[in-house]
Design an enzyme around this catalytic site. Structure first.
Site, PDB file in Angstrom:
ATOM      1  N   HIS A   2       4.156   1.735  -3.192  1.00  0.00           N
ATOM      2  CA  HIS A   2       2.798   1.200  -3.105  1.00  0.00           C
ATOM      3  C   HIS A   2       2.002   2.084  -2.159  1.00  0.00           C
ATOM      4  CE1 HIS A   2       0.088  -2.356  -1.642  1.00  0.00           C
ATOM      5  NE2 HIS A   2      -0.586  -1.462  -2.327  1.00  0.00           N
TER       6      HIS A   2
ATOM      7  N   ASP B  72       6.316   0.652   1.151  1.00  0.00           N
ATOM      8  CA  ASP B  72       4.915   0.571   1.573  1.00  0.00           C
ATOM      9  C   ASP B  72       4.491   1.864   2.244  1.00  0.00           C
ATOM     10  OD1 ASP B  72       3.958  -2.229   0.985  1.00  0.00           O
ATOM     11  OD2 ASP B  72       5.771  -2.697   2.107  1.00  0.00           O
TER      12      ASP B  72
ATOM     13  N   MET C 186       1.523   3.907   3.897  1.00  0.00           N
ATOM     14  CA  MET C 186       0.211   3.729   4.527  1.00  0.00           C
ATOM     15  C   MET C 186      -0.155   4.983   5.310  1.00  0.00           C
ATOM     16  SD  MET C 186       0.737  -0.127   6.029  1.00  0.00           S
ATOM     17  CE  MET C 186       1.772  -1.319   5.164  1.00  0.00           C
TER      18      MET C 186
ATOM     19  N   GLY D 181       8.989  -9.366   2.018  1.00  0.00           N
ATOM     20  CA  GLY D 181       9.601  -8.618   3.102  1.00  0.00           C
ATOM     21  C   GLY D 181      10.260  -9.525   4.117  1.00  0.00           C
TER      22      GLY D 181
ATOM     23  N   ASP E  65       2.062  -9.384  -3.720  1.00  0.00           N
ATOM     24  CA  ASP E  65       2.590  -8.825  -2.477  1.00  0.00           C
ATOM     25  C   ASP E  65       1.850  -9.425  -1.293  1.00  0.00           C
ATOM     26  OD1 ASP E  65       3.482  -7.301  -0.362  1.00  0.00           O
ATOM     27  OD2 ASP E  65       2.801  -5.377  -1.165  1.00  0.00           O
ATOM     28  N   GLY E  66       2.607 -10.139  -0.447  1.00  0.00           N
ATOM     29  CA  GLY E  66       2.035 -10.660   0.789  1.00  0.00           C
ATOM     30  C   GLY E  66       2.266 -12.139   0.982  1.00  0.00           C
ATOM     31  N   GLY E  67       3.117 -12.487   1.948  1.00  0.00           N
ATOM     32  CA  GLY E  67       3.328 -13.886   2.289  1.00  0.00           C
ATOM     33  C   GLY E  67       4.158 -14.671   1.290  1.00  0.00           C
TER      34      GLY E  67
ATOM     35  N   MET F  40      -0.954   2.858  -0.189  1.00  0.00           N
ATOM     36  CA  MET F  40      -2.170   2.371   0.475  1.00  0.00           C
ATOM     37  C   MET F  40      -2.784   3.555   1.219  1.00  0.00           C
ATOM     38  SD  MET F  40      -0.616  -1.282   1.736  1.00  0.00           S
ATOM     39  CE  MET F  40       1.099  -0.733   1.599  1.00  0.00           C
TER      40      MET F  40
ATOM     41  N   GLY G  47      -1.905  -3.554   4.803  1.00  0.00           N
ATOM     42  CA  GLY G  47      -1.845  -2.836   6.070  1.00  0.00           C
ATOM     43  C   GLY G  47      -0.751  -3.288   7.013  1.00  0.00           C
ATOM     44  N   PHE G  48      -0.388  -4.576   6.950  1.00  0.00           N
ATOM     45  CA  PHE G  48       0.622  -5.091   7.872  1.00  0.00           C
ATOM     46  C   PHE G  48       1.467  -6.150   7.188  1.00  0.00           C
ATOM     47  CE2 PHE G  48      -2.821  -3.596  10.541  1.00  0.00           C
ATOM     48  CZ  PHE G  48      -2.161  -2.880  11.521  1.00  0.00           C
ATOM     49  N   GLY G  49       2.733  -6.228   7.560  1.00  0.00           N
ATOM     50  CA  GLY G  49       3.608  -7.265   7.063  1.00  0.00           C
ATOM     51  C   GLY G  49       3.435  -8.545   7.855  1.00  0.00           C
ATOM     52  N   GLY G  50       3.999  -9.644   7.332  1.00  0.00           N
ATOM     53  CA  GLY G  50       4.027 -10.900   8.066  1.00  0.00           C
ATOM     54  C   GLY G  50       2.762 -11.727   8.013  1.00  0.00           C
TER      55      GLY G  50
END
Length: 220
Positions: A67, A36, A38, A194, A172-174, A69, A143-146
């Site tokens: 990726h 990631d 950024m 992640g 990608d995400g969750g 961003m 922008g952020f994990g989790g």
């Protein structure tokens, strides 16, 4: 539908042991390593850049799924190619000429991907699906994990899978044991995860579980 590929997001790893974490993921069965990138402009966070990719490349032959961003993704193609990136995925929202950027990425020797933010219509990428290697549908705000999985993004995945049955579609995400079934049924075959992988009691078992869901859909 293309085969399952599991891409652990190194954003959730221990950055002080990044090379070891990369190898651990490969040993656990990862197909890709998701990096990631950024810039603090396109998204409100700052992570890794080409120097980190270059350092990682010295320690692994794994497929580095980068990726980007970032604003002005055209500026960084050469740097990431030189660093050893395998896939260069940019955001459709960050460029005025996606077609030219795809050509630039391919000319640099990398695979090209396009990412779509949650509020961006999926038809924005239709003109490029026949020349790009992968489409990444963000299932959280980048922008952020989790963050929590946005199930309504699955309509984008379904639309893409119906229109482009042979395309690699990444989400990608969750993604975890609770949401992977929904993503797989929608048609996603490249799974970025992640927290669920790195925080699992067994990262190997979690990677196997994510893969099984995609494989099970393909068998039907």
């Amino acid at each position: 539908m293309p085969v399952a590929k599991i891409s652990p997001s190194l954003l959730s790893s221990d950055f002080a042991r990044l090379a070891e974490e990369c190898q651990r993921m490969v040993d656990c069965g990862a197909d890709y390593l998701h990096m990631d990138v950024m810039d603090g402009h396109f998204v409100p966070n700052l992570t890794m850049g080409a120097p980190i990719i270059k350092s990682v490349r010295k320690h692994t032959d794994a497929f580095l799924d980068c990726h980007l961003m970032v604003a002005e993704p055209e500026k960084w193609v050469k740097d990431f190619a030189d660093a050893g990136a395998s896939m260069y995925t940019f955001h459709i929202e960050a460029t005025d000429d996606a077609g030219a950027l795809i050509d630039q990425i391919h000319s640099a020797g990398m695979k090209a991907g396009i990412s779509v933010k949650p509020k961006t219509p999926v038809d924005s990428v239709f003109p490029y699906c026949d020349k790009v290697d992968q489409i990444l549908i963000m299932t959280v705000e980048p922008g952020f994990g989790g963050q929590s999985f946005m199930e309504d993004m699955m309509e984008k995945v379904k639309t893409l899978r119906e229109k482009y049955p042979n395309l690699d579609i990444e989400v990608d995400g969750g993604l975890d044991e609770k949401t992977i079934g929904t993503a797989a049924k929608a048609g996603a075959n490249v799974i970025v995860a992640g927290t669920s992988i790195f925080k699992a009691k067994s990262s190997k078992d979690m990677i196997s579980l994510l893969r099984k869901h995609v494989d099970d859909v393909q068998k039907k």
